[in-house]
Design a protein around this motif. Structure first.
Motif, PDB file in Angstrom:
ATOM      1  N   HIS A  73      46.853  27.952  36.929  1.00 42.01           N
ATOM      2  CA  HIS A  73      46.057  29.110  37.338  1.00 42.01           C
ATOM      3  C   HIS A  73      44.576  28.744  37.406  1.00 42.01           C
ATOM      4  O   HIS A  73      43.887  29.135  38.335  1.00 42.01           O
ATOM      5  CB  HIS A  73      46.283  30.272  36.367  1.00 42.01           C
ATOM      6  CG  HIS A  73      45.742  31.567  36.860  1.00 42.01           C
ATOM      7  ND1 HIS A  73      46.495  32.427  37.608  1.00 42.01           N
ATOM      8  CD2 HIS A  73      44.529  32.138  36.723  1.00 42.01           C
ATOM      9  CE1 HIS A  73      45.763  33.484  37.920  1.00 42.01           C
ATOM     10  NE2 HIS A  73      44.572  33.334  37.383  1.00 42.01           N
ATOM     11  N   ARG A  77      42.316  29.016  40.861  1.00 41.57           N
ATOM     12  CA  ARG A  77      41.315  30.077  40.920  1.00 41.57           C
ATOM     13  C   ARG A  77      40.047  29.623  40.224  1.00 41.57           C
ATOM     14  O   ARG A  77      40.032  29.480  39.008  1.00 41.57           O
ATOM     15  CB  ARG A  77      41.828  31.332  40.224  1.00 41.57           C
ATOM     16  CG  ARG A  77      43.170  31.836  40.678  1.00 41.57           C
ATOM     17  CD  ARG A  77      43.163  32.500  42.033  1.00 41.57           C
ATOM     18  NE  ARG A  77      42.670  33.831  42.088  1.00 41.57           N
ATOM     19  CZ  ARG A  77      43.401  34.928  42.026  1.00 41.57           C
ATOM     20  NH1 ARG A  77      44.683  34.833  41.805  1.00 41.57           N
ATOM     21  NH2 ARG A  77      42.854  36.100  42.164  1.00 41.57           N
ATOM     22  N   LEU A  80      37.144  33.999  37.333  1.00 37.72           N
ATOM     23  CA  LEU A  80      38.016  34.988  36.720  1.00 37.72           C
ATOM     24  C   LEU A  80      37.477  36.380  37.012  1.00 37.72           C
ATOM     25  O   LEU A  80      36.314  36.657  36.770  1.00 37.72           O
ATOM     26  CB  LEU A  80      38.076  34.806  35.200  1.00 37.72           C
ATOM     27  CG  LEU A  80      38.601  33.491  34.653  1.00 37.72           C
ATOM     28  CD1 LEU A  80      38.582  33.517  33.139  1.00 37.72           C
ATOM     29  CD2 LEU A  80      39.997  33.235  35.153  1.00 37.72           C
ATOM     30  N   GLU A  83      41.349  41.420  36.482  1.00 31.45           N
ATOM     31  CA  GLU A  83      42.801  41.319  36.507  1.00 31.45           C
ATOM     32  C   GLU A  83      43.264  39.910  36.142  1.00 31.45           C
ATOM     33  O   GLU A  83      44.240  39.729  35.426  1.00 31.45           O
ATOM     34  CB  GLU A  83      43.317  41.700  37.894  1.00 31.45           C
ATOM     35  CG  GLU A  83      44.819  41.835  37.967  1.00 31.45           C
ATOM     36  CD  GLU A  83      45.257  42.344  39.325  1.00 31.45           C
ATOM     37  OE1 GLU A  83      45.970  41.602  40.010  1.00 31.45           O
ATOM     38  OE2 GLU A  83      44.875  43.482  39.677  1.00 31.45           O
ATOM     39  N   ASP A  84      42.560  38.891  36.641  1.00 32.25           N
ATOM     40  CA  ASP A  84      42.882  37.509  36.286  1.00 32.25           C
ATOM     41  C   ASP A  84      42.749  37.289  34.791  1.00 32.25           C
ATOM     42  O   ASP A  84      43.584  36.631  34.177  1.00 32.25           O
ATOM     43  CB  ASP A  84      41.960  36.522  37.000  1.00 32.25           C
ATOM     44  CG  ASP A  84      42.423  36.180  38.393  1.00 32.25           C
ATOM     45  OD1 ASP A  84      43.585  36.471  38.731  1.00 32.25           O
ATOM     46  OD2 ASP A  84      41.624  35.616  39.145  1.00 32.25           O
ATOM     47  N   GLN A  87      45.718  38.716  32.994  1.00 34.80           N
ATOM     48  CA  GLN A  87      46.907  37.892  33.218  1.00 34.80           C
ATOM     49  C   GLN A  87      46.812  36.592  32.414  1.00 34.80           C
ATOM     50  O   GLN A  87      47.792  36.169  31.796  1.00 34.80           O
ATOM     51  CB  GLN A  87      47.053  37.579  34.704  1.00 34.80           C
ATOM     52  CG  GLN A  87      48.276  36.750  35.013  1.00 34.80           C
ATOM     53  CD  GLN A  87      48.388  36.415  36.493  1.00 34.80           C
ATOM     54  OE1 GLN A  87      47.489  36.681  37.280  1.00 34.80           O
ATOM     55  NE2 GLN A  87      49.495  35.805  36.867  1.00 34.80           N
TER      56      GLN A  87
END
Length: 99
Positions: A73, A77, A80, A83-84, A87
């Motif tokens: 992840h 990405r 951040l 939502e990230d 998660q």
């Protein structure tokens, strides 16, 4: 004073406190925090910490899958968002052994 999660501390007690802070939903999670947590997990595994060595193979594989998911992840990405962060925090919880 600015919090630096990648700085190593001499105190063994500081690491669990830092980890608890990262798992707290009120703490704003940063990329550096997740990198620190991945390094912490790697170090504990390499040291043969009892919370890891006592795990059965299926549980250990499940923890590794979550560890790898966290790392992937971060690679996919660069930043951040809210939502990230949620998660990633959930993935971090699932990458740690529980009592």
């Amino acid at each position: 004073m600015d919090y630096e999660p990648t700085r190593r501390t001499a105190s063994a007690q500081a690491q669990p406190d830092t980890l608890r802070r990262l798992l707290d939903p009120d703490h704003p999670l940063r990329r550096e925090d997740v990198i620190w947590a991945l390094d912490y997990i790697k170090s504990k595994m390499a040291e043969g910490a009892p919370e890891w060595t006592g795990l059965d193979r299926p549980r250990l594989l499940a923890l590794f899958a979550n560890y790898a998911g966290l790392a992937m992840h971060l690679l996919k990405r660069p930043g951040l968002c809210g939502e990230d962060a949620e998660q990633l925090r959930a993935m971090l919880v699932n990458a740690l052994p529980r009592d």
